[in-house]
Motif scaffolding. Structure first.
Motif, PDB file in Angstrom:
ATOM      1  N   LEU A 252       0.845  -1.182   0.000  1.00  9.92           N
ATOM      2  CA  LEU A 252       0.000   0.000   0.000  1.00  9.92           C
ATOM      3  C   LEU A 252       0.884   1.237   0.000  1.00  9.92           C
ATOM      4  O   LEU A 252       1.748   1.391   0.879  1.00  9.92           O
ATOM      5  N   TRP A 253       0.641   2.146  -0.972  1.00 12.86           N
ATOM      6  CA  TRP A 253       1.520   3.297  -1.183  1.00 12.86           C
ATOM      7  C   TRP A 253       0.734   4.603  -1.210  1.00 12.86           C
ATOM      8  O   TRP A 253      -0.436   4.638  -1.590  1.00 12.86           O
ATOM      9  N   SER A 254       1.438   5.658  -0.818  1.00 11.17           N
ATOM     10  CA  SER A 254       0.949   7.028  -0.968  1.00 11.17           C
ATOM     11  C   SER A 254       2.137   7.902  -1.368  1.00 11.17           C
ATOM     12  O   SER A 254       3.293   7.528  -1.121  1.00 11.17           O
ATOM     13  N   SER A 258       8.269   7.212   1.245  1.00  8.08           N
ATOM     14  CA  SER A 258       9.141   6.481   0.323  1.00  8.08           C
ATOM     15  C   SER A 258       9.090   4.973   0.563  1.00  8.08           C
ATOM     16  O   SER A 258       9.647   4.212  -0.219  1.00  8.08           O
ATOM     17  N   GLN A 259       8.449   4.561   1.650  1.00  8.90           N
ATOM     18  CA  GLN A 259       8.290   3.149   1.983  1.00  8.90           C
ATOM     19  C   GLN A 259       6.804   2.800   1.976  1.00  8.90           C
ATOM     20  O   GLN A 259       5.948   3.664   2.238  1.00  8.90           O
ATOM     21  N   PRO A 260       6.440   1.553   1.698  1.00 11.65           N
ATOM     22  CA  PRO A 260       5.015   1.189   1.719  1.00 11.65           C
ATOM     23  C   PRO A 260       4.442   1.278   3.129  1.00 11.65           C
ATOM     24  O   PRO A 260       5.103   0.940   4.115  1.00 11.65           O
ATOM     25  N   HIS A 261       3.204   1.746   3.228  1.00 11.43           N
ATOM     26  CA  HIS A 261       2.534   1.825   4.534  1.00 11.43           C
ATOM     27  C   HIS A 261       2.298   0.428   5.112  1.00 11.43           C
ATOM     28  O   HIS A 261       2.453   0.214   6.306  1.00 11.43           O
ATOM     29  N   VAL A 262       1.896  -0.488   4.231  1.00 19.41           N
ATOM     30  CA  VAL A 262       1.575  -1.856   4.667  1.00 19.41           C
ATOM     31  C   VAL A 262       2.062  -2.818   3.588  1.00 19.41           C
ATOM     32  O   VAL A 262       1.996  -2.515   2.398  1.00 19.41           O
TER      33      VAL A 262
END
Length: 533
Positions: A252-254, A258-262
């Motif tokens: 999961l990205w936003s 710079s790292q995935p949330h989940v």
């Protein structure tokens, strides 16, 4: 006259208003200031009135939805064919069942606009077609003579993006090339965030890129570090992008991290597709391990796991507005009903295409009981009773809007554009008061210090006290620091002297206990360095 969910005084009951409750109830009793308490009470009344008005508006909705039901226990809905449905429905609904035979440039991908009025077809060999399927009017058709991997509409049907072999191109409804996005290199999948005006792409390099189409600026280029990716879907609840990778994980990205949330390990093999429902709480994934899994994104837990029919890999899936799940594998399409509430024992509807007609993509049409199927030989439209939302909000998506209304809607959405900084996992957290997490911060500082300095004791850094007037001047602060420095230096010198004295006393005690060394021992120890080791 009484209504269901409404008493004789015309007040909407608590059961009916619960689904329109968006935030937690505000507690004004613990507020110290009376002025702030009155403000929050006024806000509380406005929220309650908005919820009640939304619940009352249900009485004005003209249409109701319903699924196809069997008459007896031996009759099954999945045995009903499209030919039988076509004979049973009215003349207007019959026109929604059609086939477009385009065997030269397939397999085809299909995408509907947000209001469900237009459909965009894209052949993998370069054929692009945009038409109004309600009126059977062709808007544009052209051939790119290049590989096309994905397409998506932008804010409305006047502009759409095409993921071609080397980069992303933007075209208008006449087929004219408007933009060439060279930074989006080797794209495999496209998504458009309508409330943020962001065009997102990912491809062979595994870099997730965000492009603001209102300003033309490239916001982010995030390295996923998980290899090429061709599966990307957005969550309509919080605008988070879900990426399906070849190692069976979903990240999961936003654009704010710079790292995935989940990261979720969903399958033991590579993913083939994923879909998210309209509420943004249910995610369905499918992989090469011939399984279909249902997850609750709020808790990141698996709800159900299904083996696909005949252990065949599901290539594409989609979820309708009313929660119907469409699965495409081989030349078969299955529709599941209420798949997130209970375990499915049998499909709701089955549609079979002619032999060797491999399905590439299935998409449900918004506000219609229609599902579009893009396959190797063209495009097919079938009826799925109960799949679409019967009532629409004209402020959100209006299938009958005029040209003037479309222009006004574009201007209003640009003025109300949400900044990309507000994309978070929990959109309700924006506007709330941040609680004091001092204890958690201190605990994190202690863990970091102990990991960097093993064996050392961590001491809490004391804040300087605010003293009376005149005692907080810069000169006094400097002298105080110098005094502390001198005191610490003296303490360290005393500690070193004590340590040296202890070592000397220990050495003397050892010599006394062992006695003085003889001359032979001294000579032998001095010549030991010449011995071969």
């Amino acid at each position: 006259m009484t209504e269901e969910g409404q008493d004789f005084e015309g007040k909407v009951t608590r059961i009916k208003t619960s689904k329109y409750q968006r935030t937690a109830k505000i507690n004004t009793t613990k507020m110290p200031l009376r002025k702030e308490q009155r403000k929050m009470e006024h806000k509380k009344k406005l929220i309650a009135n908005a919820i009640e008005a939304a619940a009352r508006s249900e009485l004005l909705l003209p249409e109701s939805t319903g699924y196809m039901e069997s008459e007896g226990p031996l009759d099954k809905t999945f045995k009903v064919s499209q030919k039988e449905i076509k004979e049973a429905v009215d003349l207007q609904s019959r026109d929604k069942i059609f086939d477009l035979r385009l065997p030269e440039f397939g397999p085809y991908s299909a995408e509907y606009t947000k209001d469900g009025q237009f459909v965009l077809l894209a052949g993998e060999k370069g054929h692009i077609s945009l038409f109004d399927w309600h009126k059977n009017v062709l808007k544009t058709e052209f051939h790119l003579k290049e590989t096309v991997r994905d397409v998506c509409f932008l804010h409305n049907e006047t502009m759409f993006a095409v993921a071609q072999k080397k980069q992303v191109f933007v075209y208008d409804y006449k087929g004219t090339e408007i933009h060439s996005l060279k930074t989006h290199a080797d794209p495999y999948a496209l998504q458009f965030l309508p409330y943020h005006f962001l065009l997102c792409s990912i491809g062979k390099q595994g870099i997730l890129r965000y492009q603001d189409i209102s300003t033309g600026a490239l916001l982010q280029g995030l390295h996923t570090k998980l290899g090429p990716c061709s599966i990307m879907k957005q969550n309509p609840y919080n605008a988070i992008l879900h990426l399906g990778h070849q190692n069976g994980t979903v990240s999961l990205w936003s654009p704010n991290s710079s790292q995935p949330h989940v990261k979720m390990l969903c399958h033991k093999a590579a993913l083939t597709d994923l879909a998210i429902d309209r509420s943004g709480h249910i995610m369905v994934t499918t992989g090469l391990d011939a399984k279909v899994k249902v997850f609750d994104i709020r808790t990141y837990k698996k709800l159900f796991s299904y083996d696909t029919p005949s252990q065949r890999t599901v290539q594409t899936l989609d979820i309708s507005h009313k929660g119907a799940l469409g699965l495409g594998f081989g030349s078969h399409v299955q529709v599941w009903k209420d798949f997130s509430a209970r375990r499915i024992k049998e499909p709701y509807l089955i549609h079979r295409l002619p032999f060797q007609n491999k399905i590439n993509r299935v998409r449900f049409c918004p506000f219609e009981d229609v599902m579009g199927i893009g396959h190797a030989n063209g495009f097919s439209s079938v009826i799925v009773p109960g799949a679409g939302e019967a009532n629409f909000d004209t402020f959100e998506a209006n299938p009958y809007q005029t040209t003037k209304q479309r222009r006004e809607t574009t201007v209003v959405r640009l003025l109300e554009k949400i900044p990309s900084d507000m994309i978070t996992l929990d959109p309700m957290a924006i506007g709330t008061v941040a609680r004091d997490n001092s204890e958690k911060v201190l605990e994190n500082q202690r863990l970091i210090y102990e990991s960097q300095n093993p064996g050392a004791k961590w001491s809490k850094v004391k804040k300087e006290k605010k003293k009376m007037r005149g005692k907080n001047k810069i000169g006094k602060k400097v002298t105080q620091k110098e005094r502390k420095y001198v005191e610490n230096k003296q303490k360290n010198a005393q500690a070193e002297e004590e340590k040296a004295s202890k070592q000397a006393k220990g050495k003397q005690a050892k010599e006394v206990s062992e006695g003085p060394a003889t001359q032979e021992e001294v000579v032998q120890s001095a010549l030991e360095r010449f011995n071969k080791k």
